[in-house]
Design an enzyme around this catalytic site. Structure first.
Site, mmCIF file in Angstrom:
data_model
loop_
_atom_site.group_PDB
_atom_site.id
_atom_site.type_symbol
_atom_site.label_atom_id
_atom_site.label_comp_id
_atom_site.label_asym_id
_atom_site.label_seq_id
_atom_site.Cartn_x
_atom_site.Cartn_y
_atom_site.Cartn_z
ATOM 1 N N TYR A 23 0.793 -1.228 0.000
ATOM 2 C CA TYR A 23 0.000 0.000 0.000
ATOM 3 C C TYR A 23 0.827 1.281 0.000
ATOM 4 C CZ TYR A 23 -3.581 -3.380 1.153
ATOM 5 O OH TYR A 23 -4.417 -4.467 1.131
ATOM 6 N N HIS A 100 -9.317 0.851 -5.498
ATOM 7 C CA HIS A 100 -8.400 0.017 -4.710
ATOM 8 C C HIS A 100 -6.983 0.514 -4.953
ATOM 9 C CE1 HIS A 100 -11.490 -2.852 -3.628
ATOM 10 N NE2 HIS A 100 -11.932 -2.722 -4.863
#
EC number: 4.2.1.10
Length: 144
Positions: A23, A100
């Site tokens: 991430y 996402h």
């Protein structure tokens, strides 16, 4: 001004700390700051929210029905399990972008089938934190 809800699901409050190899190191506060600046440039206002609780996300979607021109949602883990969030999103008439940070299709099989995708106007995945900025520009076009 058009108001856009940017909704963030569980564990996204830990961005920058949680699995940075997937991430990145950008925090949710960094993303909020970028979105605030971009929204001003695009003539939008934003309501930026994060919750680890499914019911709070559903309540935000219900609020968006009367307060927002569009929704950008990163449902995180709820993408793959929450029929309740799916049903709430179905009640929103405006454009909805599912977002996402990682490319969910390159990950384990459990991440490949998002329930939210079945009601989303568009889906964005794999652009990292920058995806929020791209989604905001896209929804600005969708809501003109």
């Amino acid at each position: 001004m058009r108001n856009i809800f940017i909704l963030n699901g569980p564990n996204l409050n830990l961005l920058g700390e949680r699995e940075p190899d997937i991430y990145g190191h950008t925090t949710l506060d960094d993303i909020r700051s970028w979105c605030m600046a971009d929204a001003a440039e695009l003539g939008l206002t934003i309501d930026f929210r994060q919750s680890n609780f499914e019911g709070e996300i559903i309540e935000s979607i219900h609020s968006a029905r009367h307060e927002a021109a569009g929704i950008i949602i990163n449902p995180a883990g709820f993408s793959f399990s929450s029929i309740a969030i799916l049903d709430a999103l179905k009640t929103f008439a405006g454009p909805k972008i599912e977002l996402h940070i990682s490319n969910i299709h390159q990950r384990e099989a459990i991440y490949h089938k998002s329930l939210v995708s079945t009601t989303a106007t568009a889906v964005m995945a794999g652009f990292g934190a920058y995806g929020y900025r791209l989604a905001l520009r896209a929804i600005a076009e969708m809501t003109t």
